[in-house]
Design a protein around this motif. Structure first.
Motif, PDB file in Angstrom:
ATOM      1  N   GLU A  91       3.162   5.966  -5.704  1.00  0.00           N
ATOM      2  CA  GLU A  91       3.108   5.998  -7.166  1.00  0.00           C
ATOM      3  C   GLU A  91       1.886   6.730  -7.679  1.00  0.00           C
ATOM      4  O   GLU A  91       1.933   7.365  -8.738  1.00  0.00           O
ATOM      5  CB  GLU A  91       3.154   4.562  -7.699  1.00  0.00           C
ATOM      6  N   GLU A  92       0.763   6.663  -6.960  1.00  0.00           N
ATOM      7  CA  GLU A  92      -0.443   7.360  -7.397  1.00  0.00           C
ATOM      8  C   GLU A  92      -0.226   8.861  -7.498  1.00  0.00           C
ATOM      9  O   GLU A  92      -0.891   9.545  -8.281  1.00  0.00           O
ATOM     10  CB  GLU A  92      -1.588   7.078  -6.420  1.00  0.00           C
ATOM     11  N   ARG A  93       0.688   9.380  -6.707  1.00  0.00           N
ATOM     12  CA  ARG A  93       0.962  10.813  -6.706  1.00  0.00           C
ATOM     13  C   ARG A  93       2.211  11.177  -7.507  1.00  0.00           C
ATOM     14  O   ARG A  93       2.708  12.295  -7.421  1.00  0.00           O
ATOM     15  CB  ARG A  93       1.070  11.317  -5.261  1.00  0.00           C
ATOM     16  N   ASP A 124       1.967  17.363  -2.025  1.00  0.00           N
ATOM     17  CA  ASP A 124       1.689  16.019  -1.514  1.00  0.00           C
ATOM     18  C   ASP A 124       2.506  15.663  -0.283  1.00  0.00           C
ATOM     19  O   ASP A 124       2.308  14.586   0.306  1.00  0.00           O
ATOM     20  CB  ASP A 124       1.969  14.974  -2.602  1.00  0.00           C
ATOM     21  N   ARG A 169       1.900   1.937  -3.483  1.00  0.00           N
ATOM     22  CA  ARG A 169       0.763   2.373  -4.280  1.00  0.00           C
ATOM     23  C   ARG A 169       0.446   3.846  -4.021  1.00  0.00           C
ATOM     24  O   ARG A 169       0.216   4.621  -4.964  1.00  0.00           O
ATOM     25  CB  ARG A 169      -0.469   1.510  -3.957  1.00  0.00           C
ATOM     26  N   LEU A 170       0.442   4.233  -2.752  1.00  0.00           N
ATOM     27  CA  LEU A 170       0.151   5.621  -2.405  1.00  0.00           C
ATOM     28  C   LEU A 170       1.211   6.566  -2.981  1.00  0.00           C
ATOM     29  O   LEU A 170       0.891   7.673  -3.432  1.00  0.00           O
ATOM     30  CB  LEU A 170       0.081   5.768  -0.888  1.00  0.00           C
ATOM     31  N   GLU A 191       0.818  -1.206   0.000  1.00  0.00           N
ATOM     32  CA  GLU A 191       0.000   0.000   0.000  1.00  0.00           C
ATOM     33  C   GLU A 191       0.854   1.259   0.000  1.00  0.00           C
ATOM     34  O   GLU A 191       0.493   2.266  -0.621  1.00  0.00           O
ATOM     35  CB  GLU A 191      -0.943   0.000   1.201  1.00  0.00           C
TER      36      GLU A 191
END
Length: 443
Positions: A83-85, A108, A80-81, A77
């Motif tokens: 890479e999403e940004r 961010d 993922r957090l 997770e």
């Protein structure tokens, strides 16, 4: 919490970091930089050197497991957090430190920083993920063992250090990794990953006070404490700025060689021989004594106009490559010369290196020092161009030495060295009659 702006008559204007220590001992270093990014680097003065022989490889294995989830984040997770940004993250383990970082957009940073602190301070180290990652680490060891350059380096470390843990591979041996348990890793993390051993460096385009506040609240959130709404920014007490003592560990620097210690090996994967020559010199705990070796290494074997490269590669064609470096570990340093060459040239090249060392002790030209001074000044500037560059600079020195001043004063210290200083250093430590030498021949 405490804070101080580092000041010095020799401090380059492009650097203006502030230090702040939390009540729990965690040190924050922060600096605003007009680049649209923020780097958060977490440095721990904990590397493979603190391991016992039985768990050698634990620090690196733990670096992998940090990303396998916490009570708040499932495995994967965090990535993922990030890479999403559009942010990036990575980590590295050495003998003297472990380093984790993220680089984000400034908008961010407040959201992502707590995740970084959480994964480092609170890894779950679950059994199932541990077993899967064990296979990944074992494969990394196999790739390292298959790399001729890496094998040669590890053999040279075993030659250079008789007792200090720097002689061991950071990755550890396969047999150790196969036998490590999750409980051993949890115990290791619980002992060494304490706030007092963490330096959190935040550099990027946010106000310094905001960077500090975000890191402080992220730390307190990770440790389960509430953050007060107001913080007095007071001066750091220098005596409180040292890294966490490595309790129960005794490191004694090894004495310089008193004779030539020679080791010869064969490697069927090589097409040319490798010649490694090492001298034991002071380490980072004697930092002022290391600057001369940096200059001497540059004069001898860094760049096409350096003495060894010009003579042995360019003029006489005796080597394919040759390089000199000063390797500064915390408790010991190595002056290291490495050459790749036809096997029949090994004796003449070894003697030529010794001849250059003798000449260095009595003859250094002003032009050579001028070249090195220019290189040092420019490398310092080039190494300060990005938030990650500066965060790495500050993190290493604050974590390993408990002080930022040596990092910022390095160009001045090197540029103040004169010919007599360099000759005295060479005479005291770089003896042509006493050194370690490793020759690896192709079969």
């Amino acid at each position: 919490m405490t804070s101080a702006l580092l000041k010095s008559p020799h401090l380059p204007r492009l650097n203006a970091p502030k230090r702040h220590r939390l009540p729990n001992g965690l040190m924050i270093v922060a600096e605003q930089m007009p680049v649209e990014a923020v780097n958060l680097s977490l440095w721990l003065n904990v590397g493979s050197a603190v391991e016992s022989n039985e768990i050698n490889g634990m620090a690196h294995f733990l670096e992998h497991m940090v990303f396998k989830g916490t009570a708040k984040l499932q495995s994967g997770e965090f990535e993922r957090l990030i890479e999403e940004r559009g942010a990036v993250t990575n980590a590295a383990t050495s003998q003297d430190y472990t380093h984790f970082y993220i680089t984000t957009a400034p908008k961010d940073f407040a959201e992502l920083a707590p995740f970084q602190l959480d994964v480092v301070l609170n890894p779950s180290i679950p059994d199932e993920a541990f077993e899967r990652e064990r296979l990944v680490v074992l494969e990394e060891i196999r790739r390292s063992d298959d790399n001729p350059r890496r094998r040669t380096y590890l053999r040279s470390m075993e030659l250079a250090f008789e007792q200090l843990p720097y002689r061991r591979p950071v990755l550890g041996p396969t047999a150790n990794i196969e036998q490590l348990t999750t409980q051993q890793m949890r115990d290791f993390h619980g002992r060494w990953y304490q706030p007092q051993s963490v330096t959190a460096v935040a550099v990027g385009n946010l106000p310094v006070e905001e960077l500090i506040e975000i890191v402080a609240q992220s730390c307190e959130s990770a440790l389960g404490h509430s953050a007060p709404t107001h913080r007095p920014w007071e001066e750091v007490n220098p005596s409180a700025s040292l890294p966490l003592p490595l309790e129960g560990l005794q490191f004694q620097s090894e004495t310089p060689y008193t004779e030539v210690v020679r080791q010869e090996l064969s490697d069927r994967t090589l097409t040319q021989a490798r010649l490694i020559m090492v001298w034991r010199v002071p380490g980072a705990l004697q930092l002022e004594e290391t600057y001369g070796f940096d200059v001497l290494a540059s004069i001898l074997g860094q760049g096409r106009t350096s003495r060894l490269v010009q003579d042995l590669r360019e003029d006489r064609g005796l080597v394919t490559s040759i390089f000199a470096s000063n390797m500064t570990y915390l408790h010991q340093g190595l002056f290291y010369i490495s050459a790749q060459l036809p096997v029949e040239n090994v004796p003449v090249v070894e003697q030529a290196i010794l001849d250059h060392l003798k000449a260095l002790q009595t003859s250094i030209q002003p032009g050579e020092i001028a070249r090195v001074r220019a290189q040092v000044a420019n490398r310092f500037i080039f190494g300060n161009e990005t938030p990650s560059d500066r965060a790495s600079l500050y993190g290493y020195y604050q974590s390993v030495l408990g002080d930022l001043a040596p990092a910022l004063h390095y160009p001045h210290c090197v540029q103040s060295l004169e010919v007599a200083d360099l000759q005295a250093t060479a005479q005291a430590y770089l003896s042509p009659e006493a050194y370690g030498v490793l020759v690896v021949r192709p079969e």
